[in-house]
Motif scaffolding. Structure first.
Motif, PDB file in Angstrom:
ATOM      1  N   ILE A 408      -4.376   3.744  -4.994  1.00  0.00           N
ATOM      2  CA  ILE A 408      -5.256   3.051  -5.950  1.00  0.00           C
ATOM      3  C   ILE A 408      -5.031   1.530  -5.945  1.00  0.00           C
ATOM      4  N   LEU A 409      -4.109   1.066  -5.096  1.00  0.00           N
ATOM      5  CA  LEU A 409      -3.853  -0.371  -5.006  1.00  0.00           C
ATOM      6  C   LEU A 409      -4.953  -1.067  -4.213  1.00  0.00           C
ATOM      7  N   GLY A 410      -5.267  -2.286  -4.591  1.00  0.00           N
ATOM      8  CA  GLY A 410      -6.184  -3.098  -3.799  1.00  0.00           C
ATOM      9  C   GLY A 410      -5.458  -3.731  -2.617  1.00  0.00           C
ATOM     10  N   GLU A 411      -6.224  -4.292  -1.679  1.00  0.00           N
ATOM     11  CA  GLU A 411      -5.630  -4.879  -0.474  1.00  0.00           C
ATOM     12  C   GLU A 411      -4.745  -6.077  -0.826  1.00  0.00           C
ATOM     13  N   GLU A 412      -5.171  -6.852  -1.793  1.00  0.00           N
ATOM     14  CA  GLU A 412      -4.390  -8.030  -2.180  1.00  0.00           C
ATOM     15  C   GLU A 412      -3.037  -7.617  -2.767  1.00  0.00           C
ATOM     16  N   GLU A 413      -3.034  -6.547  -3.586  1.00  0.00           N
ATOM     17  CA  GLU A 413      -1.782  -6.059  -4.168  1.00  0.00           C
ATOM     18  C   GLU A 413      -0.863  -5.499  -3.095  1.00  0.00           C
ATOM     19  N   LYS A 414      -1.436  -4.798  -2.146  1.00  0.00           N
ATOM     20  CA  LYS A 414      -0.628  -4.242  -1.056  1.00  0.00           C
ATOM     21  C   LYS A 414       0.032  -5.353  -0.245  1.00  0.00           C
ATOM     22  N   THR A 415      -0.740  -6.447  -0.006  1.00  0.00           N
ATOM     23  CA  THR A 415      -0.208  -7.573   0.768  1.00  0.00           C
ATOM     24  C   THR A 415       0.952  -8.233   0.031  1.00  0.00           C
ATOM     25  N   GLU A 416       0.827  -8.386  -1.276  1.00  0.00           N
ATOM     26  CA  GLU A 416       1.897  -8.997  -2.071  1.00  0.00           C
ATOM     27  C   GLU A 416       3.166  -8.126  -2.052  1.00  0.00           C
ATOM     28  N   ILE A 417       2.980  -6.828  -2.177  1.00  0.00           N
ATOM     29  CA  ILE A 417       4.128  -5.906  -2.165  1.00  0.00           C
ATOM     30  C   ILE A 417       4.803  -5.932  -0.805  1.00  0.00           C
ATOM     31  N   GLU A 418       3.991  -5.952   0.280  1.00  0.00           N
ATOM     32  CA  GLU A 418       4.542  -5.963   1.634  1.00  0.00           C
ATOM     33  C   GLU A 418       5.355  -7.232   1.873  1.00  0.00           C
ATOM     34  N   ALA A 419       4.861  -8.354   1.362  1.00  0.00           N
ATOM     35  CA  ALA A 419       5.591  -9.614   1.513  1.00  0.00           C
ATOM     36  C   ALA A 419       6.926  -9.544   0.785  1.00  0.00           C
ATOM     37  N   GLU A 420       6.936  -8.917  -0.390  1.00  0.00           N
ATOM     38  CA  GLU A 420       8.165  -8.778  -1.170  1.00  0.00           C
ATOM     39  C   GLU A 420       9.165  -7.868  -0.454  1.00  0.00           C
ATOM     40  N   ILE A 421       8.625  -6.815   0.178  1.00  0.00           N
ATOM     41  CA  ILE A 421       9.487  -5.888   0.922  1.00  0.00           C
ATOM     42  C   ILE A 421      10.141  -6.594   2.098  1.00  0.00           C
ATOM     43  N   LYS A 422       9.343  -7.411   2.842  1.00  0.00           N
ATOM     44  CA  LYS A 422       9.855  -8.083   4.034  1.00  0.00           C
ATOM     45  C   LYS A 422      10.991  -9.048   3.703  1.00  0.00           C
ATOM     46  N   LYS A 423      10.944  -9.653   2.526  1.00  0.00           N
ATOM     47  CA  LYS A 423      11.982 -10.600   2.135  1.00  0.00           C
ATOM     48  C   LYS A 423      13.351  -9.924   2.040  1.00  0.00           C
ATOM     49  N   GLY A 424      13.335  -8.650   1.757  1.00  0.00           N
ATOM     50  CA  GLY A 424      14.607  -7.938   1.601  1.00  0.00           C
ATOM     51  C   GLY A 424      15.137  -7.319   2.873  1.00  0.00           C
ATOM     52  N   LEU A 425      14.424  -7.493   4.013  1.00  0.00           N
ATOM     53  CA  LEU A 425      14.837  -6.875   5.275  1.00  0.00           C
ATOM     54  C   LEU A 425      15.570  -7.881   6.149  1.00  0.00           C
ATOM     55  N   ASN A 426      16.572  -7.382   6.896  1.00  0.00           N
ATOM     56  CA  ASN A 426      17.215  -8.254   7.871  1.00  0.00           C
ATOM     57  C   ASN A 426      16.334  -8.364   9.115  1.00  0.00           C
ATOM     58  N   SER A 427      16.701  -9.225  10.031  1.00  0.00           N
ATOM     59  CA  SER A 427      15.845  -9.525  11.185  1.00  0.00           C
ATOM     60  C   SER A 427      15.613  -8.314  12.079  1.00  0.00           C
ATOM     61  N   VAL A 428      16.634  -7.505  12.283  1.00  0.00           N
ATOM     62  CA  VAL A 428      16.497  -6.325  13.164  1.00  0.00           C
ATOM     63  C   VAL A 428      15.553  -5.307  12.541  1.00  0.00           C
ATOM     64  N   THR A 429      15.762  -5.013  11.254  1.00  0.00           N
ATOM     65  CA  THR A 429      14.900  -4.041  10.562  1.00  0.00           C
ATOM     66  C   THR A 429      13.472  -4.565  10.481  1.00  0.00           C
ATOM     67  N   LEU A 430      13.324  -5.898  10.264  1.00  0.00           N
ATOM     68  CA  LEU A 430      11.995  -6.498  10.169  1.00  0.00           C
ATOM     69  C   LEU A 430      11.220  -6.352  11.470  1.00  0.00           C
ATOM     70  N   GLU A 431      11.940  -6.463  12.598  1.00  0.00           N
ATOM     71  CA  GLU A 431      11.292  -6.314  13.917  1.00  0.00           C
ATOM     72  C   GLU A 431      10.707  -4.917  14.059  1.00  0.00           C
ATOM     73  N   PHE A 432      11.478  -3.894  13.664  1.00  0.00           N
ATOM     74  CA  PHE A 432      10.976  -2.516  13.730  1.00  0.00           C
ATOM     75  C   PHE A 432       9.850  -2.297  12.726  1.00  0.00           C
ATOM     76  N   TYR A 433       9.978  -2.932  11.555  1.00  0.00           N
ATOM     77  CA  TYR A 433       8.993  -2.789  10.482  1.00  0.00           C
ATOM     78  C   TYR A 433       7.604  -3.248  10.932  1.00  0.00           C
ATOM     79  N   GLU A 434       7.544  -4.316  11.757  1.00  0.00           N
ATOM     80  CA  GLU A 434       6.254  -4.910  12.152  1.00  0.00           C
ATOM     81  C   GLU A 434       5.673  -4.296  13.416  1.00  0.00           C
ATOM     82  N   ARG A 435       6.391  -3.348  14.037  1.00  0.00           N
ATOM     83  CA  ARG A 435       5.875  -2.707  15.251  1.00  0.00           C
ATOM     84  C   ARG A 435       4.712  -1.772  14.910  1.00  0.00           C
ATOM     85  N   ASP A 436       3.736  -1.758  15.803  1.00  0.00           N
ATOM     86  CA  ASP A 436       2.597  -0.846  15.654  1.00  0.00           C
ATOM     87  C   ASP A 436       2.910   0.443  16.403  1.00  0.00           C
ATOM     88  N   SER A 437       3.773   1.248  15.827  1.00  0.00           N
ATOM     89  CA  SER A 437       4.221   2.495  16.465  1.00  0.00           C
ATOM     90  C   SER A 437       4.496   3.540  15.386  1.00  0.00           C
TER      91      SER A 437
END
Length: 469
Positions: A408-437
């Motif tokens: 039920i979230l809008g696209e803008e809310e999802k983008t804000e949450i995703e940005a908040e999630i990425k801030k808490g990830l280290n570089s290695v985890t972030l690399e896997f997080y952004e993979r299209d797999s």
């Protein structure tokens, strides 16, 4: 009037039990009472098998003296040694000191049973409350003394329905629920037309003295537990003694909708019950002392104790007799072997088979303790598995709720949450997080679920870690 018959020594003893004693209750006194009936209600559920056995024994031995001593403040006396020898014969505990304490504790419990009674005197109806027994023991430990309150004696002597019970059978039985069921159902085995009896589950719990327990899975609260630990155990033991009782028992559940409303017991008389005690003893002896089993037990001892394989043809008659004696009161050859194995593990293990007897009581106690430990461990594992299963169900419910929140979230809310999630990830985890797999999709789903638990559900610390998986 029915009276006790037979002899405890010859295993032919019977005594008449009042129906109110068999149908003891812990509920309030019923509002509707037939004025012609004498009734009593025992307000105590913590009865043990030894309590039933002791009550049966003292009623059998002193039944004829109940009326003679009533109203005169006189005591019934029972010789301690006679009681001990009788109970020692049927008890697995052969230690005289421990058995003495067990019997005294049983007397003590019985003496604390509170009785509510209704009785008729002339044209008037009375109700009252009293202890079931007054008891005392001599300082020399040679006598037990007891007396029933005068108000109860007429009820004991003039019950509205007699159950003629076999005392030695009660002494032989192991399960307290089986003894209680035997007392209740025996009258219906003798009836010509009514051979069944039904009552509600609540009534059966009361009459069978099921301990009150607030736990959800207890026999008091959960029918499956009641059926497994009370009904099945009691019926199986009763049916195993059908040659002695003279009847077999089956039961049927009477439902009201999806709930168990009543339990009906059907009692079927045996065509040729074993009433002759000689025939009964012979059948027991024939079953319990087969030569082949005795020889196998001696051979097993030699193999476990001395590492020697014995030719069955070389086992002499004396050893066979010893093995047969050892196997008495044991359920099977395997049970006897287990005791022998335990005895042979002792530091002072015997060199010859005849030496196992002095270690038998110790081995039985150790075997019982091991079995109790197994039951405790089994219960602990069961509880852990149940807890894990409940956790899985809860986790799945949380994940489903999280998916619903995300949908039920809008696209803008999802983008804000995703940005908040990425801030808490280290570089290695972030690399896997952004993979299209597929692994990237799983990681993004997991991190969103983790964020949702922390920010929406308020989970933190160990709780958050436990439910993140």
């Amino acid at each position: 009037m029915l009276k006790p018959k037979g002899s405890l020594q010859n295993e032919t003893a019977t005594y008449p039990l009042p129906s109110p004693m068999a149908h003891t209750e812990v509920i309030d006194i019923p509002k509707k009472m037939n004025a012609s009936d004498n009734n009593l209600i025992i307000q105590n559920m913590n009865m043990r098998a030894i309590d039933y056995k002791l009550l049966a024994t003292i009623l059998f031995k002193e039944y004829d003296n109940l009326e003679r001593l009533s109203g005169r403040y006189l005591w019934h006396e029972i010789d301690v040694e006679e009681i001990f020898q009788l109970f020692r014969k049927y008890s697995q505990n052969k230690n005289l000191k421990e058995l003495r304490e067990d019997i005294w504790q049983s007397f003590y419990r019985i003496g604390r049973f509170v009785v509510e009674y209704h009785r008729t005197e002339g044209d008037e109806r009375f109700r009252g409350i009293t202890a079931l027994l007054q008891i005392e023991e001599s300082e020399s430990n040679s006598k037990f003394r007891f007396r029933f309150p005068d108000q109860l004696v007429p009820i004991l002597l003039d019950p509205k329905l007699f159950a003629v019970l076999k005392v030695n059978l009660i002494l032989e039985m192991k399960n307290k629920y089986a003894i209680a069921l035997y007392q209740i159902l025996t009258p219906f085995a003798e009836m010509k037309y009514k051979n069944s009896f039904e009552a509600t589950w609540d009534e059966w719990k009361i009459w069978l003295k099921v301990p009150v327990n607030e736990k959800k899975n207890s026999a008091w609260n959960k029918f499956d537990t009641f059926r497994r630990n009370v009904l099945e155990v009691a019926v199986n033991e009763l049916n195993s003694k059908a040659k002695t009782t003279g009847f077999t028992v089956t039961y049927e559940l009477v439902r009201r909708g999806r709930c168990i409303h009543k339990i009906r017991f059907d009692v079927r008389r045996q065509e040729n019950p074993v009433n002759d005690i000689t025939e009964l003893l012979e059948s027991k002896r024939e079953k319990s002392i087969r030569n082949e089993e005795a020889i196998e037990l001696v051979a097993y001892f030699e193999e476990v104790r001395n590492g020697v394989k014995v030719d069955p043809q070389n086992v002499d008659e004396k050893e066979i007799i010893k093995a047969k004696t050892f196997m008495l009161n044991l359920d099977s050859l395997e049970a006897a072997k287990e005791l022998v194995r335990i005895i042979c593990s002792f530091e002072n293990k015997p060199d010859f088979f005849g030496g196992v007897f002095k270690h038998k009581a110790r081995a039985v106690a150790l075997q019982k303790k091991r079995q109790e430990r197994k039951e405790i461990e089994k219960d602990r594992i069961g509880k852990r598995e149940e807890k894990e299963a409940q956790k899985k169900v809860l986790m799945q419910a949380l994940k489903d709720e999280c998916e619903g929140f995300k949908s039920i979230l809008g696209e803008e809310e999802k983008t804000e949450i995703e940005a908040e999630i990425k801030k808490g990830l280290n570089s290695v985890t972030l690399e896997f997080y952004e993979r299209d797999s597929e692994s990237g999709n799983l990681l993004r789903k997991h991190e969103f679920y983790k964020w949702w638990l922390a920010n929406v559900k308020g989970f933190e610390g160990a709780t958050l870690k436990a439910f993140c998986g």
